[in-house]
Design an enzyme around this catalytic site. Structure first.
Site, PDB file in Angstrom:
ATOM      1  N   GLU A  95       0.875  -1.164   0.000  1.00 12.60           N
ATOM      2  CA  GLU A  95       0.000   0.000   0.000  1.00 12.60           C
ATOM      3  C   GLU A  95       0.917   1.219   0.000  1.00 12.60           C
ATOM      4  O   GLU A  95       1.811   1.312   0.848  1.00 12.60           O
ATOM      5  CB  GLU A  95      -0.888   0.013   1.248  1.00 12.60           C
ATOM      6  CG  GLU A  95      -1.880   1.152   1.170  1.00 12.60           C
ATOM      7  CD  GLU A  95      -2.802   1.291   2.367  1.00 12.60           C
ATOM      8  OE1 GLU A  95      -2.815   0.399   3.234  1.00 12.60           O
ATOM      9  OE2 GLU A  95      -3.501   2.315   2.418  1.00 12.60           O
ATOM     10  N   ARG A  98       5.229 -12.854   9.700  1.00 14.15           N
ATOM     11  CA  ARG A  98       5.929 -11.592   9.448  1.00 14.15           C
ATOM     12  C   ARG A  98       7.363 -11.711   9.937  1.00 14.15           C
ATOM     13  O   ARG A  98       7.624 -12.404  10.915  1.00 14.15           O
ATOM     14  CB  ARG A  98       5.314 -10.454  10.264  1.00 14.15           C
ATOM     15  CG  ARG A  98       3.904 -10.146  10.022  1.00 14.15           C
ATOM     16  CD  ARG A  98       3.463  -9.060  11.004  1.00 14.15           C
ATOM     17  NE  ARG A  98       3.961  -7.752  10.611  1.00 14.15           N
ATOM     18  CZ  ARG A  98       3.362  -7.005   9.702  1.00 14.15           C
ATOM     19  NH1 ARG A  98       2.289  -7.415   9.103  1.00 14.15           N
ATOM     20  NH2 ARG A  98       3.858  -5.827   9.396  1.00 14.15           N
ATOM     21  N   LYS A 112       4.788   0.779  10.209  1.00 13.44           N
ATOM     22  CA  LYS A 112       4.855   1.965   9.353  1.00 13.44           C
ATOM     23  C   LYS A 112       4.521   3.233  10.137  1.00 13.44           C
ATOM     24  O   LYS A 112       5.099   4.281   9.912  1.00 13.44           O
ATOM     25  CB  LYS A 112       3.836   1.837   8.221  1.00 13.44           C
ATOM     26  CG  LYS A 112       4.291   1.008   7.053  1.00 13.44           C
ATOM     27  CD  LYS A 112       3.213   1.093   5.971  1.00 13.44           C
ATOM     28  CE  LYS A 112       3.513   0.159   4.816  1.00 13.44           C
ATOM     29  NZ  LYS A 112       2.345   0.024   3.925  1.00 13.44           N
TER      30      LYS A 112
HETATM   31  P1  ATP Z   1      -0.242  -1.695   6.546  1.00 13.96           P
HETATM   32  O1  ATP Z   1      -1.001  -2.682   5.696  1.00 13.96           O
HETATM   33  O2  ATP Z   1      -0.627  -1.687   7.966  1.00 13.96           O
HETATM   34  O3  ATP Z   1      -0.142  -0.340   5.945  1.00 13.96           O
HETATM   35  P2  ATP Z   1       2.000  -3.379   5.974  1.00 13.96           P
HETATM   36  O4  ATP Z   1       3.330  -3.380   6.635  1.00 13.96           O
HETATM   37  O5  ATP Z   1       1.197  -4.632   5.944  1.00 13.96           O
HETATM   38  O6  ATP Z   1       1.245  -2.190   6.623  1.00 13.96           O
HETATM   39  P3  ATP Z   1       1.751  -3.322   3.094  1.00 13.96           P
HETATM   40  O7  ATP Z   1       2.085  -2.234   2.170  1.00 13.96           O
HETATM   41  O8  ATP Z   1       0.349  -3.787   3.159  1.00 13.96           O
HETATM   42  O9  ATP Z   1       2.233  -2.849   4.517  1.00 13.96           O
HETATM   43  O10 ATP Z   1       2.718  -4.549   2.840  1.00 13.96           O
HETATM   44  C1  ATP Z   1       3.003  -5.080   1.570  1.00 13.96           C
HETATM   45  C2  ATP Z   1       3.302  -6.544   1.685  1.00 13.96           C
HETATM   46  O11 ATP Z   1       4.410  -6.746   2.562  1.00 13.96           O
HETATM   47  C3  ATP Z   1       2.138  -7.297   2.284  1.00 13.96           C
HETATM   48  O12 ATP Z   1       1.938  -8.484   1.536  1.00 13.96           O
HETATM   49  C4  ATP Z   1       2.574  -7.592   3.687  1.00 13.96           C
HETATM   50  O13 ATP Z   1       1.997  -8.783   4.155  1.00 13.96           O
HETATM   51  C5  ATP Z   1       4.094  -7.702   3.545  1.00 13.96           C
HETATM   52  N1  ATP Z   1       4.749  -7.375   4.826  1.00 13.96           N
HETATM   53  C6  ATP Z   1       4.566  -6.267   5.572  1.00 13.96           C
HETATM   54  N2  ATP Z   1       5.298  -6.322   6.698  1.00 13.96           N
HETATM   55  C7  ATP Z   1       5.974  -7.497   6.674  1.00 13.96           C
HETATM   56  C8  ATP Z   1       6.890  -8.150   7.559  1.00 13.96           C
HETATM   57  N3  ATP Z   1       7.271  -7.592   8.711  1.00 13.96           N
HETATM   58  N4  ATP Z   1       7.378  -9.359   7.205  1.00 13.96           N
HETATM   59  C9  ATP Z   1       7.009  -9.912   6.039  1.00 13.96           C
HETATM   60  N5  ATP Z   1       6.151  -9.361   5.167  1.00 13.96           N
HETATM   61  C10 ATP Z   1       5.624  -8.168   5.460  1.00 13.96           C
END
Ligand code: ATP
Ligand code: MG
Length: 554
Positions: free
Chosen positions: A33, A261, A271
């Site tokens: 995102e 994660r 974030k």
């Molecule tokens: P949010 O959705 O709360 O804004 P997010 O960290 O999930 O935060 P995204 O942009 O949705 O951010 O993440 C993009 C991809 O990265 C998603 O598929 C998410 O599952 C993966 N991702 C995010 N954080 C991690 C992590 N700590 N370890 C592994 N994969 C991650």
């Protein structure tokens, strides 16, 4: 750890392929995102998704999940693309935006309504929450749940046309208010929000919810395996319900697989918190070398190959755990040890005059740029006046101090043995200069070259050394476990700046991003703040590897 062994996701994929699913091959996607900068956790997801595509000779799409316009921005879209490319992956011509599908998504919602599987609800957000029930009690059906299909179609169209105020109506899936899984209790799939979108502008005043947009975007792109993190496990039933309800072929429609994660000791991967660090100026920006953002790791000098290696080595887990940050540093050090050329730099200089050399003495010593490599030699000037590291001299030295002391001898790395004859002090008693004499035959190839001397120390030639700024970084947080008020754990010494370090002249025209091993002092990279007149170096990591110790204890 067996690097060849397959992870559980590969086992699922193998099983699917064996069962004749996905005849068009494996297609994954990385779906950020654009509401912030990517961090080391995202790097894991990038390596996993692009890596699986490579292993199965498939493809991986880059898809921006831009369904929540209030927090999104093109700055983030740009940085995300830079970061992925820098990590070494390529989406070729497959860059997509969920917002490209808004019209299609709208039509899918209409189809659900026509199948009597969605309805427009007038309950307020608060009422919807009350009606939802709890983990132990079932929810209650909305009084608007049994509207006719015609009425729903009409209301949904008018939602789109802007007839209703923000928040006054939503579109919900019609599933089961008594489901044990709260995500199946008639989840909201569209909301009214008059927010300008960074790509579609004011074209839309209704926006799809993530849980609705994501599975459909996967299906539209023909994704085979939609890999996400564990918190989406409870959302999988809705993912499946949605695609089944819209008659996507079970043989080819995407399958969601969750993995744990990546969390690292003492590393912020939220974030929101990272944004707070930047906005409240606790760091110098998103790419501050102390930040766990990919931009920060890049500026810090972490080689992309080391990050990929780390992601491969830690594997893919099914349950949450925390990886020791020392493991990432170990991968960085291992990479730099093989690639970073060696130079001498003195961080805290003390002047030494070699009294038995003539005023204008200058010879060039030939040394390997990188031992055991084909990088060739560099020339290091040696002069009558040199600088050594202040801590390599001690006036009242204990017995075990094998560096320089009054009357004592040391070898200068790659050069001569010197003896300390005289200590010069200022009026405060501070040591400002040493007078030493060299053993002229102690150079490599000389008569006394092999004379046994316990200490070896760093040096640079005074007139030719380059003055540089050196930034020494330490962990941003002082604790391994991040407290809720994480700002209280910020390490006040996470950045120490040395204004005038002295570096041997071979580094003079180094490009930004070039990394070196400063002998004894660690690995350093040329920072983009450097100018023609003044190089700025960031310390990447020290030389000592605490991970090796942990590994060998096991
Ligand atoms: P949010 O959705 O709360 O804004 P997010 O960290 O999930 O935060 P995204 O942009 O949705 O951010 O993440 C993009 C991809 O990265 C998603 O598929 C998410 O599952 C993966 N991702 C995010 N954080 C991690 C992590 N700590 N370890 C592994 N994969 C991650
Ligand atoms: Mg997310």
């Amino acid at each position: 750890m067996n690097l060849e062994s397959k992870n559980f996701i590969q086992n699922f994929i193998d099983e699917d392929l064996k069962n004749g699913k996905y005849p068009d091959g494996i297609k994954t996607r990385f779906p950020p995102e654009p509401n912030g900068y990517l961090h080391i956790g995202h790097a894991k997801s990038i390596c996993l998704n692009f890596g699986l595509a490579q292993k199965y000779l498939g493809t991986c799409n880059l898809r921006f999940d831009d369904t929540n316009p209030s927090k999104e921005d093109v700055e983030f879209v740009d940085s995300i693309q830079d970061n992925i490319r820098w990590l070494g992956f390529d989406w070729e011509d497959r860059k997509f935006f969920a917002s490209d599908y808004f019209e299609k998504l709208y039509n899918f919602a209409v189809e659900l309504i026509k199948k009597n599987l969605a309805f427009v609800d007038d309950l307020s957000a608060e009422e919807i929450r009350e009606y939802r029930g709890t983990l132990t009690e079932p929810g209650k059906e909305s009084p608007h749940r049994n509207r006719s299909i015609e009425e729903n179609l009409d209301l949904f169209k008018r939602m789109r046309d802007g007839e209703f105020a923000d928040g006054s109506k939503v579109l919900r899936a019609k599933i089961d208010m008594a489901s044990g899984n709260i995500n199946m209790r008639d989840p909201i799939i569209y909301r009214i929000a008059r927010v300008n979108h960074h790509r579609t502008g004011d074209q839309w005043c209704i926006y799809p919810m993530y849980d609705f947009a994501h599975p459909l975007s996967d299906a539209i792109e023909g994704i085979s395996h939609s890999i996400c993190t564990l918190e989406f496990e409870d959302h999988r039933p809705f993912y499946d319900w949605l695609l089944d309800s819209l008659d996507f072929d079970p043989k080819t429609r995407p399958r969601q697989i969750e993995f744990a994660r990546l969390e690292l000791t003492g590393i912020i991967t939220s974030k929101r918190k990272l944004r707070q660090l930047v906005e409240e100026n606790h760091v110098r920006g998103w790419d501050d070398p102390r930040m766990p953002t990919i931009s920060g790791l890049k500026r810090r000098g972490y080689p992309p190959a080391a990050i990929r290696d780390f992601c491969e080595r830690i594997g893919v887990a099914k349950s949450n755990s925390t990886v020791d940050i020392a493991m990432l540093e170990h991968c960085v050090r291992e990479n730099l040890n093989q690639n970073a050329e060696r130079v001498m730099a003195v961080l805290n200089p003390l002047k030494v005059v070699l009294t038995n050399l003539p005023e204008n003495h200058c010879e060039y010593l030939e040394v390997d740029r990188l031992p055991n490599s084909n990088r060739g030699k560099r020339f290091v000037p040696f002069e009558r006046e040199i600088f050594i590291e202040r801590e390599d001299f001690m006036e009242d030295a204990p017995k075990k101090f094998f560096r320089l002391k009054p009357g004592g001898e040391v070898r200068l790395i790659g050069a001569y043995i010197i003896k300390c004859d005289e200590v010069i002090k200022d009026s405060n008693g501070e040591v400002i200069e040493l007078h030493c004499s060299i053993d002229p035959t102690s150079k490599s190839g000389g008569e006394t070259a092999n004379r046994k001397i316990k200490g070896t120390i760093l040096w640079v030639a005074a007139s030719q050394a380059i003055r540089a700024e050196v930034r020494l970084y330490d962990r941003l947080l002082t604790t391994d476990n991040i407290p809720n008020d994480f700002l209280s754990a910020i390490n006040p010494k996470s950045l120490v700046i040395i204004e005038n370090a002295l570096v041997e002249p071979s580094v003079k025209f180094s490009a930004e991003g070039t990394s070196y091993q400063f002998l004894r002092n660690g690995y350093f990279v040329v920072d983009p703040d450097s100018t023609v007149d003044r190089l700025v170096f960031n310390r990447i990591v020290g030389l000592r590897d605490s991970w090796k110790k942990i590994e060998s204890k096991e």
